[in-house]
Design an enzyme around this catalytic site. Structure first.
Site, PDB file in Angstrom:
ATOM      1  N   HIS A 253     -56.803  -0.319  18.178  1.00  0.00           N
ATOM      2  CA  HIS A 253     -56.768   1.068  18.655  1.00  0.00           C
ATOM      3  C   HIS A 253     -56.039   1.996  17.691  1.00  0.00           C
ATOM      4  CE1 HIS A 253     -58.643   0.285  22.514  1.00  0.00           C
ATOM      5  NE2 HIS A 253     -57.837  -0.748  22.695  1.00  0.00           N
TER       6      HIS A 253
ATOM      7  N   ARG B 228     -53.486  -7.724  15.835  1.00  0.00           N
ATOM      8  CA  ARG B 228     -54.585  -7.581  16.793  1.00  0.00           C
ATOM      9  C   ARG B 228     -55.762  -6.962  16.032  1.00  0.00           C
ATOM     10  NH1 ARG B 228     -55.264  -5.081  22.193  1.00  0.00           N
ATOM     11  NH2 ARG B 228     -54.279  -3.205  21.453  1.00  0.00           N
TER      12      ARG B 228
ATOM     13  N   ASP C 165     -55.174 -14.211   5.520  1.00  0.00           N
ATOM     14  CA  ASP C 165     -54.890 -14.266   4.084  1.00  0.00           C
ATOM     15  C   ASP C 165     -53.767 -13.303   3.699  1.00  0.00           C
ATOM     16  OD1 ASP C 165     -56.797 -16.208   3.706  1.00  0.00           O
ATOM     17  OD2 ASP C 165     -58.167 -14.978   2.516  1.00  0.00           O
TER      18      ASP C 165
ATOM     19  N   GLU D  25     -59.379  -9.710  28.841  1.00  0.00           N
ATOM     20  CA  GLU D  25     -59.252  -8.306  29.243  1.00  0.00           C
ATOM     21  C   GLU D  25     -60.583  -7.764  29.755  1.00  0.00           C
ATOM     22  OE1 GLU D  25     -57.899  -5.919  25.963  1.00  0.00           O
ATOM     23  OE2 GLU D  25     -59.241  -6.857  24.529  1.00  0.00           O
TER      24      GLU D  25
ATOM     25  N   ASP E 286     -57.623  -2.820  29.600  1.00  0.00           N
ATOM     26  CA  ASP E 286     -59.069  -3.040  29.512  1.00  0.00           C
ATOM     27  C   ASP E 286     -59.571  -3.835  30.710  1.00  0.00           C
ATOM     28  OD1 ASP E 286     -60.161  -1.758  27.196  1.00  0.00           O
ATOM     29  OD2 ASP E 286     -59.005  -3.140  25.967  1.00  0.00           O
TER      30      ASP E 286
END
Ligand code: 3PY
Ligand code: MG
Length: 256
Positions: free
Chosen positions: A45, A68, A82, A146, A172
């Site tokens: 977000h 996230r 990575d 969610e 969500d």
């Protein structure tokens, strides 16, 4: 390497964190120094691309970061790991097939099919062999529950090898249940309990996000071991709003 953090996560030790969404070295350094066990680094977000994530992970120094991701794509999984993240939190994982694909992308063989290249996580190749040997144990892979579909499939998702645990997204989830933002709605509470029971039954940690410290403290006290409370922008907003209101409340002397 993040072996100790992953051990604590899998042992379901309480781990407190907060969301950092601002691509600011100063903000990440300040929050990393403030006493949290881990940082939830936001790329879903917030408009953070890989170069921003690299800056944020470097700024966090020894505080483990779970990134996230914006989606399930193997390319994002590979690149976030990575960069040296302690792990990933993957949004909207609603089926066992999705969870399996995520685990495959995040784990080196024989557990999965993560690719190997020179990167920050393996010290630009200086520690490549050591990294490959330890990365599966030292990488946290969390799926978000969610959506009501994830609740219905919680037991099968929980049993996927290579998935370390679940991170519940109450906002969500409430939206998918037709009550957007009503995270204290009894149906949302029941759905959260279903997910918690499914993962607890297989000994895997359950994470939770909230903006109300009282709510998050209740969750910690009832066994949600991985919590993220609040977001950097909300912390900034609350402090700035309170300061402005406090100053405004002081009466100036009457005009002379
Ligand atoms: C949600 O509440 O939807 C979240 O993703 C919180 O992390
Ligand atoms: Mg969410």
């Amino acid at each position: 390497m993040h072996a100790e953090f992953c051990r604590r996560l899998r042992r379901r030790d309480p781990l407190i964190g907060t969301i950092v969404s601002l691509d600011s070295i100063a903000v990440v350094e300040i929050i990393a120094a403030s006493g949290f066990d881990w940082l939830f680094v936001e790329a879903e977000h917030a408009p953070n691309g890989l170069a921003a994530l690299e800056r944020m992970l470097v700024a966090a120094r020894d505080t483990p970061c779970l990134v996230r991701l914006p989606n399930h794509e193997p390319t994002w999984i590979k690149r976030a790991l990575d960069l040296g993240a302690a792990g990933i939190i993957v949004p909207q994982v609603n089926s066992v097939g999705e969870a399996h694909a995520i685990a495959q992308a995040a784990r080196f063989t024989p557990a999965g099919e993560r690719g190997l290249g020179v990167c920050r996580a393996n010290g630009y190749g200086y520690a490549s062999a050591e990294y490959v040997a330890n990365a599966n144990a030292a990488t946290a892979v969390l799926v978000q529950a969610e959506h009501i579909d994830a609740v219905e499939n919680a037991s099968s998702i929980a049993s996927v090898d290579g998935i370390d645990g679940v991170f519940i997204g109450p906002y969500d989830l409430s939206a998918s249940m037709g009550v957007p933002g009503e995270i204290t709605h009894p149906d949302v509470g029941a759905a959260i309990d279903t997910v918690r029971a499914a993962f607890t039954a297989v000994g895997k940690p359950v994470g939770y996000f909230g903006t109300d410290p009282a709510d998050v403290k209740t969750r910690i006290a009832t066994g949600f071991s991985l919590v993220a409370c609040d977001v950097d922008v909300l912390l900034l907003r609350a402090a700035a709003t309170a300061l402005a209101a406090d100053l405004r409340a002081t009466e100036p002397p009457p005009p002379v």
